[in-house]
Design an enzyme around this catalytic site. Structure first.
Site, PDB file in Angstrom:
ATOM      1  N   CYS A  67      38.384  39.936  35.968  1.00 47.03           N
ATOM      2  CA  CYS A  67      39.322  40.752  35.199  1.00 47.03           C
ATOM      3  C   CYS A  67      38.891  40.869  33.748  1.00 47.03           C
ATOM      4  CB  CYS A  67      40.723  40.157  35.262  1.00 47.03           C
ATOM      5  SG  CYS A  67      40.860  38.518  34.517  1.00 47.03           S
ATOM      6  N   CYS A  98      45.750  44.630  43.603  1.00 47.84           N
ATOM      7  CA  CYS A  98      44.303  44.431  43.662  1.00 47.84           C
ATOM      8  C   CYS A  98      43.923  43.154  44.405  1.00 47.84           C
ATOM      9  CB  CYS A  98      43.716  44.417  42.253  1.00 47.84           C
ATOM     10  SG  CYS A  98      43.976  45.978  41.362  1.00 47.84           S
TER      11      CYS A  98
END
Lengths: 551, 89, 377
Positions: free
Chosen positions: C359, C336
């Site tokens: 996150c 990512c």
């Protein structure tokens, strides 16, 4: 594990200030010994035969490495290099000077420990199941509730000068591993039909001269009403408990003399009169405390336990230790490990400073930095991965802590007895030692299996002899030590008080007599029966015969 | 005959009244007193709560403490009969 | 609570009577009763009792405490005075159980009593004095502390912010580090003061190999003695094929970052992070101290510019993350993370192409839930 915030730290610091001031007032004569005694007791300071004794609280038995090392350090610096773990999961130091106690308390505070209310006529250290948060049969982890009760009871303004000491235990499972029903108040976490959390409330347990098993006062109290019910019960006791006779001052006597129903009516009346809103259990606080007891970051169980299986096949000592000293863990791949403080010929519950340091190291290495003290005066590493067990076992062996007798005959509960205690009538430790040596054959112990043997040096029953399957009570007859044997006691959910079998035995006759009792059990047991099962099936007579056989 | 004993306030150590009004931590030094001086000595110790806790008299003769209290008093004098302190004293 | 010296009178004089005479009196009276006295008759006549003197018959006899508490709860509004066999150490309990005054025994030191009365600055449990309990005070003061810290240190140098965290919350502080592009700065600031502060690294199993090398390199260079790698719990169960990031990056972050961090939550009250306003997105208004679900987050570098960070690297000859050479300006897990260009936010390379910028470890779980709901709608 719970950690102090600024309030917890500050209150402990203020207590140390207060106690330092009390010691100063005692030393310069502003407090008499009579006045000082209840104050020092409420900080865990007794005067024993040889010296002062300091009892340090280990709330609901939880320790980490830092705390255990601090205890080791105190044992070395202020004492004679060892400590004694008790059935209330506390630790006692036998030789501190009164003038050192404020310093010891400061050392304890640094690792978030204290000696508050470890004695005196107040609410004592709350105890629980050593398998809390681990056991699969648990309704809910009792430790957050223990912590909440610890806080609620600390310096309680109304309940610090009760008629007598007051002990509370909380368990979270139907199986009682904390002798809950020997407590003044026992709480069992349950859920009602709607799934709501609450407690079964037991009252009036206690040992001592007139032992009682606690009775169920309420089959369900909602969790948020916990403090209101505790307040109501303690208030009835504080108002009406006897204060004229120390042997009749515990709540058990009040419950027995009023009768359970009348006592319940009093408590319900007191409950009805209480303002409920201020006493409601603060939900945010419960959640805050619960966060400290979140499951540890366990690793996933491997498909097979390579190291564990290998050791099991190749090392019989390891295999025996796993059979006797492991307790199941609800997390697959983990086990709880009992570290027996009952070496052959040793002093039950004693640990040296070096052993405490070693256990601290092992807790850090193998058990997420957690150690517990158990009701049986052992230590427990709560979360050990299966494949770490061989290495742990070897390390324990090097520290003299790999005795594989947890729950067996030589896992004896014993008070310090007359070797230390000013209240004792007879010695306990030498009897425990002789018994432990007599029963040291592992084959015999394994054959006998689970049995609870408890020794007290006087009727105050700190060694829980009343609820030992086999109890041993030291008495004094004209300056000679004798030991009465009781049979049929039990500390668990089938709690019962043992019955005295007959006249006392001299000390040297105790171990052989107990061995004969266990052999009588082996000869008479049905398949799958534990000692207590056979005893309950047959009654005490065959065992009584075994005790007096040689006489 | 009687022996006067107490615990020392500051550290809890067991002490016995010895010759010349001295207090000793050794039982061997304990002086045997007749009932009257024993009572006087006890009163004197009780009047010093800043030094002693729980002073009391033990029945004794030249040979030692009378039987009833012998075990307790021998443990007070010599320490525990078992356990770790034996290795650590 | 007032402290009356022996013999001192309390307030206006009232005719003093015993409990047995109470029924025959209609006047407002003063009553004297032992601590063992039943509360009910007193409460029944409470309107006519202007003062109740409760005599403690022995200093170990605590019945008077309960009596006072019951009377106060039952609406007794007269003066409550404790007398009898009292010691200074009773003072805080008497006050908490609703006494207005204590009559000191003859010869007692007022000074000792005064000191004893002030023994404790807080109380856990509710009592008749209606003082705010510790339970009620918890949470509130933390918020106030954070506000005060921000007011005091909003523009303070980063080293002072770190110092405040370490000294005011001793033993309760950890550093959260990604060992990413700029991590060396924050770690260096902390290590300068105490290299033994625990450093938490979320080892997601999805880091670039150079990140792990960089972690070890920085640990050694800065002398960090307590770097803890937190690994995902039961990743095999929740992400059996290891491709959860593809189908559900939020769940993957939750598994590999949020949950492992939550597992050590009890151990630390304060987390030092390396977040900066220049990272953009949700971090534009970042203060140096924040309260996130009861835990203080300290952001000593909140107001640092890119130039300042660069200058700090140079001044302290700190090693660079190997990937910064390749244009990675914010470095997370390899699936990512992409490089970002100079005209983008530094974190633009994170979860590129997705409407996701965090996150979740820096957001209250509530926000995370809301955020996920928002994106789903």
């Amino acid at each position: 594990m719970y950690r102090y915030d600024e309030f917890d730290s500050r209150l402990v610091a203020e207590r140390i200030e207060q106690f330092s001031d009390q010691v100063a007032r005692r030393l310069d004569g502003r407090l008499t010994e009579d006045q000082f005694k209840p104050l020092r007791l409420m900080n865990g300071v007794y005067l024993q035969l040889h010296a002062y004794m300091l009892r340090v609280a280990i709330p609901y038995g939880e320790l980490n490495a830092a705390r255990l090392r601090a205890l080791a350090d105190i044992a070395r610096r202020y004492d004679k290099g060892y400590g004694h773990f008790t059935t209330r999961t506390n630790i006692q130091f036998n030789w501190p000077a009164l003038v050192d106690v404020p310093h010891i308390l400061k050392d304890l505070a640094r690792v978030e420990m204290h000696a508050i209310q470890t004695s005196g006529n107040c609410i004592r250290n709350v105890t629980t199941d050593a398998l809390a948060g681990i056991a699969a049969d648990e309704v809910e982890d009792p430790r957050p509730w223990c912590e909440l009760i610890r806080q609620w009871s600390t310096f309680h303004p109304e309940f610090t000068f009760l008629p007598r000491k007051f002990k509370i235990a909380v368990i979270g499972a139907p199986k009682d591993r904390a002798a809950m029903r020997t407590h003044d108040i026992g709480l069992e976490i349950v859920r009602d039909d709607t799934g709501a959390l609450g407690f079964r409330l037991f009252v009036g347990g206690g040992q001592g001269r007139l032992p009682h098993i606690a009775s169920e006062l309420k089959s369900f109290i909602p969790a948020e009403e916990l403090f209101a019910w505790l307040t109501a019960t303690l208030r009835v006791y504080n108002r009406h408990g006897r204060r004229d006779n120390i042997h009749k001052a515990r709540i058990k006597i009040l419950v027995a003399s009023l009768g359970l129903d009348a006592f319940r009516a009093e408590v319900e009346e007191a409950f009805a009169a209480l303002p409920k809103a201020p006493l409601a259990v603060p939900e945010a606080e419960v959640e805050r405390i619960k966060a400290y007891f979140a499951p540890r970051p366990y690793a996933a169980a491997p498909p097979r336990f390579a190291a564990f299986d290998r050791a099991l096949m190749t090392d019989p000592a390891f295999a025996r230790w796993t059979r006797n000293n492991l307790r199941p863990h609800k997390q697959p791949g983990y086990a709880a490990v009992v570290i027996s403080l009952k070496p052959v010929g040793g002093v039950p519950g004693d640990a040296t400073a070096e052993q405490m340091d070693r256990v601290a190291d092992l807790a850090e290495r193998f058990s997420f930095d957690q150690v517990r003290v158990t009701y049986e005066q052992n230590l427990l590493l709560p979360h050990v991965a299966m494949d770490d067990l061989p290495e742990l076992h070897a390390a324990l062996g090097r520290a003299g802590l790999a005795e594989a007798n947890a729950g067996l005959a030589a896992d004896i509960i014993s008070c310090p007895g007359l070797d230390y205690c000013s209240l004792a009538n007879a010695r306990s430790i030498p009897v425990a030692q002789a018994l432990s040596e007599r029963l040291s054959d592992p084959v015999f112990q394994d054959a006998v299996g689970e049995v609870r043997i408890n020794i007290s040096g006087c009727i105050n029953a700190c060694g829980h002899h009343h609820v030992g399957h086999i109890g041993i009570l030291g008495v004094d007859k004209q300056g000679e030590e004798f030991y009465q044997i009781t049979l049929g006691g039990s500390p668990d959910e089938t709690a019962s008080i043992g019955q005295i079998v007959g006249k006392g035995l001299p000390g040297e006759a105790v171990a052989p007599a107990i061995e004969r009792v266990l052999k009588a059990y082996l000869a008479r047991r049905d398949a799958g029966e534990r000692f207590i099962d056979t005893l309950r099936r047959l009654g005490a007579d065959p065992f009584k015969e075994a005790i007096y056989e040689a006489a | 005959m009687k022996i006067l004993t107490a615990n020392r306030l500051a550290d809890g150590a067991v002490v016995w009244l010895a010759l010349g009004g001295r207090w000793s931590t050794e039982f061997e030094d304990a002086v045997r007193l007749d009932p009257e001086p024993a009572a006087a000595a006890l009163a004197q110790a009780e009047a010093q709560p800043g030094r002693f806790v729980a002073p009391y008299l033990i029945e004794a003769d030249a040979a030692g403490v009378e039987r009833r209290e012998r075990l307790r008093e021998s443990i007070r004098a010599d320490g525990p009969t078992a356990g770790h302190s034996l290795e650590n004293v | 609570m007032r402290l009356l010296e022996a013999g001192e009178r309390f307030g206006a004089d009232l005719p003093e009577i015993g409990l047995d005479e109470l029924a025959g009196s209609n006047a407002i009276v003063a009553l004297r009763a032992g601590g063992e006295t039943e509360a009910a008759p007193i409460l029944a006549a409470r309107e006519r009792i202007g003062r109740l003197v409760v005599a403690f018959s022995g200093f170990k006899d605590g019945r008077g405490f309960s009596l006072a508490a019951i009377l106060r709860e039952g609406g007794f509004q007269g003066e409550l005075i404790a007398t009898g066999d009292l010691i200074p150490d009773h003072a805080p309990m008497l006050a908490r159980c609703g006494f207005d005054a204590a009559e000191l025994p003859v010869g007692a030191s007022v000074e000792d009593w005064r000191r004893a009365l002030g023994s404790f600055s807080a109380a856990y449990q509710p009592a008749a004095d209606h003082a705010a309990t510790v339970w009620a005070r918890r949470g509130a003061p933390l918020k106030a502390q954070v506000e005060a810290l921000n007011a005091e240190l909003r523009d303070a140098p980063a080293s002072e912010i770190v110092q405040a965290a370490l000294t005011r919350f001793p033993g309760r502080v950890a550093v959260l580090s990604s060992f990413g592009a700029e991590a060396a700065v924050g770690l260096h600031l902390v290590a300068e003061q105490d290299a033994s502060v625990p450093v938490l690294f979320l080892d997601t199993d999805r880091h670039f190999i150079p990140t792990l090398d960089y972690r070890d390199q920085l640990t050694e260079r800065l002398g960090l003695t307590d770097v803890r790698s937190l690994r995902p719990v039961e990743a095999e169960t929740h992400d059996p094929k290891g491709d959860l990031w593809r189908s559900n990056p939020d769940a993957c972050c939750d598994l590999r970052k949020v949950k492992p961090l939550a597992s050590v939550r009890p151990d630390f009250d304060v987390l030092i992070t390396g977040r900066k306003r220049i990272h953009g997105g949700t971090r534009l208004r970042l203060p140096p101290f924040e309260l996130v679900e009861g835990q203080i987050r300290v952001n000593p570098l909140a107001n640092w510019s890119t130039d300042e960070i660069e200058a700090y690297f140079d001044a302290n000859t700190l090693p660079r993350h190997p990937l910064t050479q390749g244009g990675y300006r914010s470095i997370g897990c390899w699936p990512c993370t992409q490089p970002s260009s100079e005209d983008e936010d530094a974190r633009a390379g994170r979860w590129k192409g997705l409407d996701k910028t965090e996150c979740g470890i820096h957001m209250p779980s509530r926000w995370v839930a809301e955020e996920i709901a928002r994106r789903a709608s």
